[in-house]
Design a protein around this motif. Structure first.
Motif, PDB file in Angstrom:
ATOM      1  N   THR A  26     -54.685  12.565-133.670  1.00 47.02           N
ATOM      2  CA  THR A  26     -53.900  11.981-134.769  1.00 47.02           C
ATOM      3  C   THR A  26     -52.915  10.948-134.227  1.00 47.02           C
ATOM      4  O   THR A  26     -52.187  11.233-133.277  1.00 47.02           O
TER       5      THR A  26
ATOM      6  N   THR B  70     -54.319  11.363-144.634  1.00 50.36           N
ATOM      7  CA  THR B  70     -54.914  12.533-143.998  1.00 50.36           C
ATOM      8  C   THR B  70     -54.175  13.801-144.409  1.00 50.36           C
ATOM      9  O   THR B  70     -52.946  13.851-144.366  1.00 50.36           O
TER      10      THR B  70
ATOM     11  N   ARG C  14     -58.441  17.410-142.355  1.00 50.39           N
ATOM     12  CA  ARG C  14     -58.643  17.905-140.992  1.00 50.39           C
ATOM     13  C   ARG C  14     -58.155  19.338-140.899  1.00 50.39           C
ATOM     14  O   ARG C  14     -57.068  19.664-141.355  1.00 50.39           O
TER      15      ARG C  14
ATOM     16  N   HIS D 233     -49.592  11.193-143.977  1.00 50.93           N
ATOM     17  CA  HIS D 233     -49.996  12.415-143.284  1.00 50.93           C
ATOM     18  C   HIS D 233     -49.297  13.602-143.944  1.00 50.93           C
ATOM     19  O   HIS D 233     -48.064  13.655-143.987  1.00 50.93           O
TER      20      HIS D 233
ATOM     21  N   THR E  83     -58.900  12.014-145.858  1.00 53.88           N
ATOM     22  CA  THR E  83     -59.575  12.820-144.844  1.00 53.88           C
ATOM     23  C   THR E  83     -58.889  14.176-144.736  1.00 53.88           C
ATOM     24  O   THR E  83     -57.657  14.247-144.662  1.00 53.88           O
TER      25      THR E  83
ATOM     26  N   HIS F   8     -53.726  17.422-143.180  1.00 52.47           N
ATOM     27  CA  HIS F   8     -53.891  18.312-142.033  1.00 52.47           C
ATOM     28  C   HIS F   8     -53.718  19.748-142.539  1.00 52.47           C
ATOM     29  O   HIS F   8     -52.593  20.222-142.737  1.00 52.47           O
TER      30      HIS F   8
END
Length: 333
Positions: A139, A237, A274, A215, A272, A239
């Protein structure tokens, strides 16, 4: 020695502080005089008799705990003598035993404690810090990014918050209640919000726009994460490393269904997701430990710790289960 043992699965009151024989190090092992022992949410789950992921329930009686720091006081046959008297920390892996005054561990798993760190801080970095480095692997965070950390006053959340600030990002820390929100503010975030208030997401929108987050570091999952996901910018993203789906560091389960956008929403917004992979964490655990301890020694990440006496392990479990702790929970013999 004194240790905390579990004789029957059930509530925190089942943890008993009692005297048991000292352990003896075998070939290639050391005995550590424990100065700090980490408490993980998985400890409370197994104590209650609930299996989680690949870990079976331990045979009873058992001494819980998988993270310790202290001083090597005895060596087993064939163990290099340079370990004697060293300050070390170790993650015991699948074999518990950390809630004790003395612990036996394989010398090959030991990590020297960097000089600036206390034993309690080292314990936080050998387990929780290792997981944080796994979350961050691959990342890139920089000054152009806005980062939202949920449970930012928790063990992982506080470390992720500090790392993102060190990288120059704009950081929003979300925590539960005024006291924890104040703690997050002290970490130097650009905005601290109390997610127990119904307008917490609106406060972020007012400050930075409709969908400002690049994020999202999501430990809680569930409905809280679902609200946070609406703050994600296109191409951002998520997480997803926590909640009931990943109490185990390295568990590669996805977050609960209510915490994620539909596949169509993800594709349309270019988001995305993750999550941690168990195989990755196992393969690279030594490297991740090295990185975690090194960053702590440099002051990039200073773990928050919430300590309890070893004899009060039951109280530590209750506090952790009721979200009454800040940072990493650590037992002190």
């Amino acid at each position: 020695m004194y240790a905390v043992r579990l004789h029957a699965f059930g509530p925190a009151e089942n943890l008993r502080y009692e005297q048991i024989p000292d352990p003896t190090p075998g070939p290639g092992q050391v005995r550590i005089a424990v100065q700090a022992a980490g408490v993980h949410l998985i400890d409370t789950t197994l104590r209650a008799g609930v299996t989680l992921g690949p870990l079976p329930l331990p045979e009873l009686p058992t001494v819980p705990g998988r993270e310790v720091a202290g001083t090597v006081e005895a060596l087993g046959e064939g163990t290099p003598e340079h370990w004697l008297g060293r300050r070390v920390t170790v993650h015991l892996g699948a074999v518990p035993g950390g809630y004790a005054e003395l612990v036996v561990a394989d010398a090959s798993a030991l990590q020297p404690v960097p000089e600036p760190l206390t034993a309690a801080q080292a314990v936080a970095m050998i387990g929780t810090g290792r997981t944080v480095m796994g979350v961050l692997r691959g990342t890139r965070i920089g000054p152009e990014d806005t980062v939202l950390v949920l449970s930012a006053a928790g063990g992982m959340g506080a470390l992720l918050t500090q790392y993102a600030k060190h990288q120059g990002a704009r950081v929003i820390g979300a925590a539960g209640g005024p006291a924890k929100t104040a703690t997050v503010r002290e970490l130097g975030v650009d905005l601290a919000v109390d997610y127990t208030l119904p307008d917490w997401a609106d406060r972020i929108r007012t400050a930075y726009g409709d969908r400002p987050v690049h994020h999202l570091f999501d430990g809680p999952a569930g409905a809280l994460a679902r609200t946070a996901l609406d703050l994600l910018a296109p191409g951002s993203t998520h997480h997803a490393y926590g909640g009931s789906s990943s109490l185990l560091a390295g568990d590669d389960h996805q977050p609960p269904p209510e915490a994620v956008l539909t596949p169509e929403e993800l594709r349309s917004r270019g988001i995305t997701v993750r999550s941690l992979a168990a195989a990755f964490m196992m393969e690279h655990k030594r490297e991740l430990e090295d990185e975690s301890l090194a960053l702590a020694a440099k002051g990039v990440m200073t773990p928050l710790v919430h300590t309890f006496p070893l004899a009060e392990a039951g109280a530590a479990h209750r506090a952790l289960e009721t979200r009454g702790t800040t940072g990493k929970v650590v037992l002190i013999p």
